[in-house]
Each structure stands twice: as C-alpha cells, then as structure tokens.
Scaffold this motif. Sequence first.
Motif, short mmCIF file in Angstrom:
data_model
loop_
_atom_site.label_atom_id
_atom_site.label_comp_id
_atom_site.label_asym_id
_atom_site.label_seq_id
_atom_site.Cartn_x
_atom_site.Cartn_y
_atom_site.Cartn_z
N LEU A 1 12.68 81.83 42.38
CA LEU A 1 13.58 81.89 43.53
C LEU A 1 12.98 82.70 44.67
O LEU A 1 13.30 82.49 45.84
CB LEU A 1 14.92 82.51 43.13
N VAL A 2 12.11 83.65 44.31
CA VAL A 2 11.50 84.55 45.29
C VAL A 2 9.99 84.58 45.05
O VAL A 2 9.54 84.60 43.91
CB VAL A 2 12.08 85.98 45.17
N LYS A 3 9.23 84.56 46.14
CA LYS A 3 7.77 84.74 46.07
C LYS A 3 7.46 86.11 46.63
O LYS A 3 8.17 86.63 47.49
CB LYS A 3 7.05 83.68 46.91
N VAL A 4 6.37 86.68 46.16
CA VAL A 4 5.95 87.99 46.63
C VAL A 4 4.50 87.92 47.07
O VAL A 4 3.69 87.23 46.46
CB VAL A 4 6.16 89.07 45.53
N SER A 5 4.19 88.58 48.18
CA SER A 5 2.79 88.67 48.62
C SER A 5 2.54 90.10 49.08
O SER A 5 3.43 90.76 49.61
CB SER A 5 2.51 87.67 49.74
N GLN A 6 1.30 90.54 48.85
CA GLN A 6 0.95 91.92 49.23
C GLN A 6 0.59 91.96 50.71
O GLN A 6 -0.08 91.09 51.23
CB GLN A 6 -0.21 92.42 48.38
N ILE A 7 1.09 93.00 51.36
CA ILE A 7 0.74 93.23 52.75
C ILE A 7 0.06 94.59 52.83
O ILE A 7 0.07 95.34 51.86
CB ILE A 7 1.99 93.16 53.68
N PRO A 8 -0.54 94.93 53.94
CA PRO A 8 -1.29 96.20 54.02
C PRO A 8 -0.47 97.42 53.57
O PRO A 8 0.75 97.40 53.56
CB PRO A 8 -1.64 96.31 55.51
N ARG A 9 -1.19 98.47 53.23
CA ARG A 9 -0.63 99.75 52.79
C ARG A 9 0.17 99.64 51.50
O ARG A 9 1.23 100.23 51.35
CB ARG A 9 0.23 100.37 53.89
N ARG A 10 -0.33 98.89 50.56
CA ARG A 10 0.27 98.76 49.22
C ARG A 10 1.75 98.40 49.29
O ARG A 10 2.56 98.89 48.51
CB ARG A 10 0.08 100.05 48.42
N ARG A 11 2.11 97.55 50.22
CA ARG A 11 3.49 97.10 50.32
C ARG A 11 3.56 95.62 49.98
O ARG A 11 2.54 94.92 50.01
CB ARG A 11 4.03 97.34 51.74
#
Length: 199
Positions: free
Chosen positions: A42-52
């Motif tokens: 239902l949800v996708k996750v991707s990493q963005i800068p600064r370990r977020r």
Amino acid sequence: MLGLLTAVDQDATLTQRGVAARLGIALGMANAYLKRCIRKGLVKVSQIPRRRYAYYLTPQGLSEKTRLTAEYFSNSLRFFRMARVEYAELLNTLSRRQAKRVAFCGVSELSEIASLCAGEAGVEVAGILDLAETSIKSQVGHLVVSDVRALGVFDAILITDFIDGPASLEKLQAVLPAECILAPKMLGLSTRAAGAVME
C-alpha cells in the motif's frame, strides 16, 4: 490505517515521528503500521538525503484509502442512525412517563444526538455532566458542568459517554439512584444496573 494512508497521501515527506504525532499514537506503533502497509504493497518507501525516508501511496494504497474512507462514512452513518433511534426511544418513554428535565453524562457526538432527540420528545435538557473534566463549557447550547449538583433538578440522566461508559455509570451510581440513570443498548452497559428497564 485510514489515518496513516491519508497522512502519507497528504505529505510524502512525513517522518515516522510525524505520522505518530498526527495520529496521536506511539512512535513504535507508527513504525509497525508503516511496515505493515509496506508489506501489503500500500505504501512505497524511498531514501532521501540525510538518512530520511519518503513514503508515498501505491495505486493499491490509493484504492485501499478510498475503500476505507467509504467504509468509515458508512459506519459513521450507521452509528448515527442507531444512536438516534435508541436515544429517541429512551426520551420518548421518559416523556410518556411525564419526565420534564433530563441531563446527559458525557460530552460527545452522542450528547449532540441525544439533545436533538430530547427536543423532538419535548423534554428539556438540564445540561451535560462532563466527568472527564475537559475545558468545554457548553455543547449544542447546553451548559457543561463537572459536578452533578450544578445540573439542578432533573428526572433522569442519560449516559452519552461512548469512550468510557462503564466508568461514567459507576460514578453516577455512587451519587444517584439507579432508577434515574439510563443508557442506550448500543453502549453495552447493563440496563438493569443502569436502571434503563424500559417497558
């Protein structure tokens, strides 16, 4: 689940801490719900800068959000109808028994519904007893008090607390005769203990 999907849909940069704060749940619970949504697709996750991480809804997630929203509104309407019928029955019975003034115990949507039903039954509302002692001073034009004595004279008190009805019932029974304490069946309180034996 609906709250989480809505939060993610509204703000993809929302952190787990932000989800927890928005939903009013613990951080660990927010983490568990997010993981569950990710596992279900239902949800996708991707990493963005600064370990977020950024979370966003998949097409399946958008579909599930729509389904849960429709279910929520359907349940809310069913809840409103059930409450309206049960409070109307109690208040009409009280009116037939010559009751002139009633009070409610619990500031909630139920006290708003019961207030409408009281008007239709021709019964005056003495006020609303708030045992949780919130900062609310009035609701739908009725005085909200934290002490039963401030309500003045009334013929019956109806429980409108759906968060902690049993605790409200217990507190009322400590200060009022059982026969003047009424509760609708939907609250699941013992009608015998609540004095709500209706013919």
